[in-house]
Each structure stands twice: as C-alpha cells, then as structure tokens.
Motif scaffolding. Structure first.
Motif, PDB file in Angstrom:
ATOM      1  N   TYR A 121       0.733  -1.192   0.228  1.00 49.17           N
ATOM      2  CA  TYR A 121       0.028  -0.030   0.020  1.00 49.17           C
ATOM      3  C   TYR A 121       0.900   1.323  -0.001  1.00 49.17           C
ATOM      4  O   TYR A 121       0.307   2.217   0.365  1.00 49.17           O
ATOM      5  N   ASP A 122       1.945   1.025  -0.332  1.00 47.88           N
ATOM      6  CA  ASP A 122       2.972   2.288  -0.605  1.00 47.88           C
ATOM      7  C   ASP A 122       3.672   2.150  -1.972  1.00 47.88           C
ATOM      8  O   ASP A 122       3.256   2.735  -2.940  1.00 47.88           O
ATOM      9  N   LEU A 123       4.568   1.625  -2.012  1.00 49.37           N
ATOM     10  CA  LEU A 123       5.501   1.449  -2.998  1.00 49.37           C
ATOM     11  C   LEU A 123       4.907   0.729  -4.257  1.00 49.37           C
ATOM     12  O   LEU A 123       4.660   1.248  -5.507  1.00 49.37           O
ATOM     13  N   GLY A 124       3.937  -0.206  -3.991  1.00 48.23           N
ATOM     14  CA  GLY A 124       3.435  -1.179  -4.689  1.00 48.23           C
ATOM     15  C   GLY A 124       2.279  -0.148  -5.429  1.00 48.23           C
ATOM     16  O   GLY A 124       1.965  -0.086  -6.451  1.00 48.23           O
ATOM     17  N   TRP A 125       1.227   0.302  -4.626  1.00 48.01           N
ATOM     18  CA  TRP A 125       0.462   1.240  -5.038  1.00 48.01           C
ATOM     19  C   TRP A 125       0.939   2.407  -5.985  1.00 48.01           C
ATOM     20  O   TRP A 125       0.337   2.626  -7.104  1.00 48.01           O
ATOM     21  N   PHE A 126       2.091   3.057  -5.556  1.00 41.91           N
ATOM     22  CA  PHE A 126       2.686   3.708  -6.664  1.00 41.91           C
ATOM     23  C   PHE A 126       3.052   3.386  -7.805  1.00 41.91           C
ATOM     24  O   PHE A 126       2.465   4.266  -8.870  1.00 41.91           O
ATOM     25  N   VAL A 127       3.589   2.161  -7.985  1.00 40.40           N
ATOM     26  CA  VAL A 127       3.830   1.695  -9.290  1.00 40.40           C
ATOM     27  C   VAL A 127       2.552   1.159 -10.051  1.00 40.40           C
ATOM     28  O   VAL A 127       2.238   1.554 -10.982  1.00 40.40           O
ATOM     29  N   ALA A 128       1.510   0.832  -9.518  1.00 40.01           N
ATOM     30  CA  ALA A 128       0.223   0.472  -9.976  1.00 40.01           C
ATOM     31  C   ALA A 128      -0.599   1.604 -10.529  1.00 40.01           C
ATOM     32  O   ALA A 128      -1.166   1.529 -11.292  1.00 40.01           O
ATOM     33  N   CYS A 129      -0.554   2.476  -9.655  1.00 42.13           N
ATOM     34  CA  CYS A 129      -1.429   3.669 -10.143  1.00 42.13           C
ATOM     35  C   CYS A 129      -0.796   5.060 -10.414  1.00 42.13           C
ATOM     36  O   CYS A 129      -1.465   5.731 -11.197  1.00 42.13           O
ATOM     37  N   LEU A 130       0.613   5.191 -10.132  1.00 45.79           N
ATOM     38  CA  LEU A 130       1.140   6.495 -10.661  1.00 45.79           C
ATOM     39  C   LEU A 130       2.258   6.325 -11.482  1.00 45.79           C
ATOM     40  O   LEU A 130       2.681   7.423 -11.975  1.00 45.79           O
ATOM     41  N   CYS A 131       2.443   5.141 -11.913  1.00 51.29           N
ATOM     42  CA  CYS A 131       3.975   4.718 -12.829  1.00 51.29           C
ATOM     43  C   CYS A 131       3.284   4.251 -14.163  1.00 51.29           C
ATOM     44  O   CYS A 131       2.237   3.537 -14.155  1.00 51.29           O
ATOM     45  N   THR A 132       3.873   4.886 -15.203  1.00 56.17           N
ATOM     46  CA  THR A 132       3.364   4.413 -16.694  1.00 56.17           C
ATOM     47  C   THR A 132       4.610   3.348 -17.213  1.00 56.17           C
ATOM     48  O   THR A 132       5.683   3.861 -17.297  1.00 56.17           O
TER      49      THR A 132
END
Length: 273
Positions: A121-132
């Motif tokens: 719920y931190d780095l994982g979320w960042f990759v899944a939702c904010l990274c292309t």
C-alpha cells in the motif's frame, strides 16, 4: 472504443485509475522518454525487470523547460550503490542533452520490494497507479486494485513526523541563499500538500496528482488551514527561496499535519531503512 470517463480519478468500480500513459506524453517530451528507455536498457541489460515514467510527463501536463523527468527502475535484485550512481549519471546526462526538461531523478528498486507485503500500500500502489510502463513486465499485474481509503492514506504518508527532523537538518545545512533554498521549498511544499490531501482523501473519495486540486480538496475539510495549503501548492510549482516559508513548514504546518494525520489514520508501518 470511447475512453472511460473517470470520476475524481476513480474507475466505475471505485478503484483509483492509473493516471498516466505513453499516449499522453507531450510531443516535445517523446524524444526524452525514448532516450531514457534506450539508455536504461543499455545500463542494466538482463538485470532489468521493468522501467516506468511517472509525474507530469506521462500525465500529459509537463511544461517545456520547467518539468523534470521522473523514472523508476525495477531490477531483479536489490539495487547496489553502483546501480544508484549509474542512475544519477543517467539523470545528469539526460538533463544536459534535453533542454525541455529541468532536471530529473531515477528511483531504483527491486522487484521483490515492490511486491512485498510491507510495500503493497505504498510502493506497490505507487507503481500500480502513478507509474506508466516504459520497459519490461508491468508489476501492476501482480498487485491489487486500490481504493482511496484510510489504509492507503496511512501507508503512503503516515510518516511525516519522521521526516520533519531530517528536514530541519537540511534547512540548517543548506547554503544561505535563495538558490539553495528553492529546491527545498519545492520539495517540502509538494510533500506537505500531498500529505494534507491524503489526510482527507477517504472523505473526498478520489485521487488527483494536481497540487491545486489537492489543496482545494483539503481546504473543504480544514478551512482554518486552507490558505496555507493553497500557498504551498503554488510554491510546489513555482518555488521561492524564502527562509520564512521553510521555518513555517517545520515549526507550524508540518507538526500540526503530522499530529492530525496520526490521529485520523495512524502511523505508517516501520520500514527497515
């Protein structure tokens, strides 16, 4: 097929939608993205699992000569200091060669860390939702979908209290000049606005990466602090080197926000580093 209309950054099922895509990269920035892709592959070769763009460039909001290039590189193994140094050299080379960007940074992570339970719920979320995705297998395929709830709020920004002492040290050690303080104002303004937004994110029920929208959402729930956040949002995009701004951040707004965040959402799970 028509593009799905999002409501406050959420898909029709109420999950946070991935905010960027390569199709949204502005024309002026496409050569930069292509060069970054090729050089990441040259640098890391078979050790590379995947690479991503994030920030204003894949969101389509980048400004020529003003926006930075944000990259995330995921390796099969934990990055070494040499890997991180190579990433810094890459950032500097791209910044020199492409005047349309104003600096940049490459985050170095391992595949295992992104997919770990601690980082879901931190780095994982960042990759899944904010990274292309730019290269390789998309790690989002192995991650859950995310709602703008209190768990996500706590695990993304529930560590502001730990950051404040380090901020004070950075302010003291910085050169006494506007030029030296301006990056600090930009960085701290952005972090405070994003933390303030995620404080109210579950009640607002949505996601945005626009600092002004974040400040307005926050202000609807904390009107007594609304103007401070609006000002911080402006400084996140157009920073000054005002020392008084930094003092206000670490002596007033930051401590208040850290305490309120802990009261509402709790403290982020400790990280080994």
């Amino acid at each position: 097929m028509a593009e799905t209309v999002l409501s406050r950054g959420l898909d029709p099922q109420g999950y946070i939608a991935r905010e960027g895509s390569l199709a949204r990269v502005p024309h002026d920035f496409r050569p930069v993205a292509a060069a970054a892709r090729d050089r990441i592959l040259e640098l890391f070769g078979a050790r590379l699992h995947s690479a991503y763009l994030y920030g204003s460039i894949p969101r389509g909001t980048a400004r020529v000569g003003r926006s930075d290039l944000d990259l995330l590189v995921a390796l099969y193994e934990e990055p070494t200091e040499t890997d991180r140094a190579d990433g810094r050299v890459l950032d500097e080379a791209l910044d020199r060669e492409f005047p349309q960007i104003d600096g940049g940074g490459t985050l170095m992570v391992s595949r295992a860390r992104v997919l770990s339970d601690l980082e879901t719920y931190d780095l994982g979320w960042f990759v899944a939702c904010l990274c292309t995705p730019l290269l390789g297998e998309d790690l989002a395929e192995h991650l859950p979908r995310y709602r703008p709830d209190s768990l996500l709020a706590r695990e993304t920004n529930g560590d502001l209290a730990l950051a404040l002492p380090r901020w004070r040290e950075r302010i003291v050690s910085a050169d006494d000049s506007d030029e030296a303080r301006r990056p600090l104002v930009r960085f701290m303004s952005r972090r405070l606005v994003r933390t303030a937004f995620t404080l109210v994110m579950p009640r607002w029920n949505g996601w945005t990466s626009d600092l002004h929208e974040m400040a307005e959402a926050f202000g609807g729930y904390y009107p007594q602090r609304a103007q401070q956040l609006r000002t911080a949002a402006v400084l996140g995009y157009e920073p000054t080197g005002d020392a008084d701004v930094l003092r206000t951040y670490v002596d007033d707004l930051g401590p208040w926000l850290a305490d309120e965040y802990a009261r509402v959402h709790g403290i982020k799970a400790p990280r080994p580093d």
